[in-house]
Enzyme design. Structure first.
Site, short mmCIF file in Angstrom:
data_model
loop_
_atom_site.label_atom_id
_atom_site.label_comp_id
_atom_site.label_asym_id
_atom_site.label_seq_id
_atom_site.Cartn_x
_atom_site.Cartn_y
_atom_site.Cartn_z
N GLU A 62 5.86 9.56 7.69
CA GLU A 62 6.13 8.87 9.43
C GLU A 62 6.48 9.65 10.47
OE1 GLU A 62 4.53 6.12 9.21
OE2 GLU A 62 4.44 4.76 8.00
N HIS A 64 1.07 9.68 8.89
CA HIS A 64 0.78 8.40 9.76
C HIS A 64 2.02 8.54 10.35
CE1 HIS A 64 -0.69 5.54 6.10
NE2 HIS A 64 -0.80 6.96 5.55
N GLU A 115 -3.13 4.45 15.92
CA GLU A 115 -2.77 5.40 14.78
C GLU A 115 -3.10 5.84 13.76
OE1 GLU A 115 -0.34 5.22 10.61
OE2 GLU A 115 -0.70 3.39 12.24
N HIS A 170 -5.51 5.65 7.47
CA HIS A 170 -6.56 4.58 7.84
C HIS A 170 -7.34 5.48 7.89
CE1 HIS A 170 -2.70 1.96 8.29
NE2 HIS A 170 -2.22 2.92 8.66
#
Length: 609
Positions: free
Chosen positions: A566, A502, A449, A434
């Protein structure tokens, strides 16, 4: 799975004491390339085969292993791109896509995967021998031969091997020759003698020099002084010995040394009668022993340094070592100053990695020196009188990681040059997910995040760079980077490994989820994903959601090993609180760095990089 009653009847634990030849009790041990492996649990005998727990056993043979619980499978790979996949209770292994029958299948016992050790190491190209008398399973690399490449005045000898080779070099005189001992390496062909007649080499001889422990010796008979450099292939276990005549202006007596070879315990390979490191008559080249001849347990590695023996005083005979000094930098020079020419014996020791240089027939005048260095690759340099009668000075360079090096003796000075270059030429692309106008997920208390991802990524970059690994970032600030651009950056900047970072989130209104998971898509990325996931779970203590496949763009479009981590669920209140902690983010970065480093040790640099 749990073993059934019928299966338990065929399984015999090998942990109970047995009698060795000396009459002492001992359990079955595994020794891989001279390294005693600490097993995660007791080995077992299953239908006449030795079956051992998977964790930690293939790494000394230059391979990486991953246990894939969801698939009930084991993946083993090495730098030659050999890939072995075993499934629980399946009698066939799949080796590079081809089925190979196993004597017994892989098992799950007490939640640990077990593999048939002799068969699996054999598939990796190892020589194996179960010495029932000593209670030891030996696994060694095999030296397949030497080929000669002539390149206009210089000569390259390529030593073929099926696994890591551990090199010890020495210069011998009367007549002049260089001996390269490949320790814990088995030479299966008949003795080989290759006429060279170029590059200062008359001939090269290779044979099984010793069997206690196994040592393959290569002897270069010299016509004139030469310069020698050894280099390890990043995509094979071959060792390249490059030899060229020394320029007329150079001073005599240069000692060759490995450029980068796996560290391992090592002891002098000469017969016991001569003093260690002393020049002697040309060694006879004995025939290779019969295949069935059992080896003796490897000799214990000598200590890496020692203070002066009691009562030692410098003597007039031999060489006096006046001092050791260090010139640090990207190319670090360790300079040993003496009163006469030196003929060093070079070896490497593991845990921690150390470069050990012994100088026979020498007395260390300063008694002891310890010099902190503190470069990314070198921790310190120590020097002391290692032994008296005969006198040996020992210089030890303690490494943070293995690096290329050369050693040159020039007159009364010995120079050890260590190049702090990148690991195997790898470039790790770190991709903070992101960023910019794409905030990613937002936690219950507002943690964003994209900020978490960037912080962890910058910490990961710092750790990798400190370990001498080149790093490319897809973003270094709060910027918008489209998915195709992330893949393009990796390709254009020469990336060889791609790691996307992430924080996870469950669907709004869905059940609260937690834990760590790592995604991959292509088969060549699976080992990387598993190694990183293992480190994260061990370091963070969060629920292990495992390794999974997903059709994410950055994974689908990457042609290099690529994973998406993740780390934790930012949508989970407790895990969001952890992600706010700097110490937690540092542990995340450290765990990913360890997993990546484990992968780089065995994975080759892709062609064209």
């Amino acid at each position: 799975m749990k073993l059934s009653g019928a299966l338990l009847l065929t399984v015999v634990l090998l942990a109970s004491p047995s009698r060795s030849a000396s009459g002492q009790s001992s359990a079955l041990r595994l020794v891989v390339n001279g390294q005693a492996v600490s097993l995660a649990a007791s080995p077992i005998a299953y239908n006449g085969q030795v079956v051992v727990p998977l964790p930690g056993i293939v790494e000394p043979f230059g391979a990486a292993a991953a246990w894939l619980p969801e698939e009930r499978a084991i993946l083993i790979s090495n730098r030659t791109r050999t890939t072995i996949r075993l499934r629980l209770n399946d009698p066939y292994a799949v080796v590079n896509g081809q089925p190979r029958l196993l004597p017994v299948p892989a098992l799950l016992l007490r939640d640990l995967p077990y593999i048939p050790a002799l068969a699996v190491f054999g598939l990796l190209g190892a020589w194996t021998h179960l010495d029932e008398r000593e209670g030891v399973l030996y696994v060694n690399s095999v030296v397949t031969g030497v080929t000669v490449q002539r390149t206009g005045g210089s000569v390259r000898l390529v030593v073929g091997a099926t696994g890591p080779v551990q090199v010890e070099t020495r210069t011998l005189t009367n007549p002049d020759r260089i001996a390269l001992d490949l320790r814990h390496a088995v030479f299966r062909p008949t003795d080989q003698e290759v006429p060279v007649g170029e590059g200062g080499i008359v001939r090269a001889r290779i044979s099984q020099f010793q069997t206690r422990p196994y040592v393959t010796r290569i002897v270069l008979d010299l016509a004139q002084p030469v310069e020698v450099r050894l280099a390890e292939s990043p995509t094979a276990f071959d060792l390249t010995v490059e030899v060229r005549p020394r320029p007329a202006t150079a001073r005599p007596a240069q000692a060759p040394a490995p450029a980068s070879s796996p560290a391992a315990p090592s002891a002098p390979a000469n017969p016991p009668s001569p003093p260690p490191g002393a020049p002697g008559p040309p060694p006879a080249v004995p025939p290779a022993p019969p295949a069935a001849a059992p080896p003796a347990p490897p000799a214990a590695a000598p200590p890496d340094a020692a203070g002066p023996p009691p009562g030692l005083t410098p003597q007039a005979a031999g060489i006096r070592i006046l001092q050791v000094r260090v010139e640090p930098g990207p190319v670090t020079r360790v300079v040993v100053e003496g009163t006469g020419p030196m003929q060093p014996v070079v070896r490497e020791l593991p845990d921690p990695d150390r470069l050990v240089v012994d100088i026979p027939d020498s007395v260390f005048v300063p008694v002891k020196q310890e010099i902190p260095v503190g470069t990314p690759a070198i921790e310190n340099v120590r020097a002391a009188q290692f032994q008296a009668d005969p006198d040996i000075t020992r210089v030890v360079v303690t490494l943070r990681r293995k690096v290329p090096y050369t050693i040159a003796a020039e007159g009364t000075t010995l120079v050890i040059t260590l190049t702090d270059g990148p690991v195997r030429g790898h470039v790790v692309v770190v991709d903070p997910g992101h960023g910019g106008r794409d905030p990613g997920a937002i936690g219950p208390t507002g943690l964003v995040e994209k900020e978490v991802n960037l912080d962890i990524a910058l910490r990961l970059r710092r750790l990798l760079v400190a370990d001498g690994i080149r790093v490319v970032m897809t973003r270094e600030a709060d910027a918008t980077v489209e998915l195709p651009d992330r893949v393009r950056i990796a390709r254009e900047r020469g990336g060889t490994v791609f790691v996307s970072i992430h924080a996870n989130a469950h669907a709004r209104g869905g059940p609260v989820q937690s834990g760590t998971e790592t995604y991959f898509l292509n088969a060549h990325s699976q080992a990387l994903a598993q190694l990183v996931q293992d480190e994260l779970v061990r370091a963070l203590g969060l629920p292990n959601r495992g390794v999974k496949t997903a059709n994410f763009y950055v994974l689908r479009e990457s042609t290099i090993p690529a994973i998406l981590v993740e780390v934790a669920f930012i949508s989970h209140p407790a895990e969001e609180a952890r992600l706010r902690e700097e110490a937690f983010r540092e542990r995340v970065a450290e765990a990913i760095a360890r997993g990546v480093a484990r992968f780089l040790v065995v994975f080759p640099v892709p062609a064209g990089h």
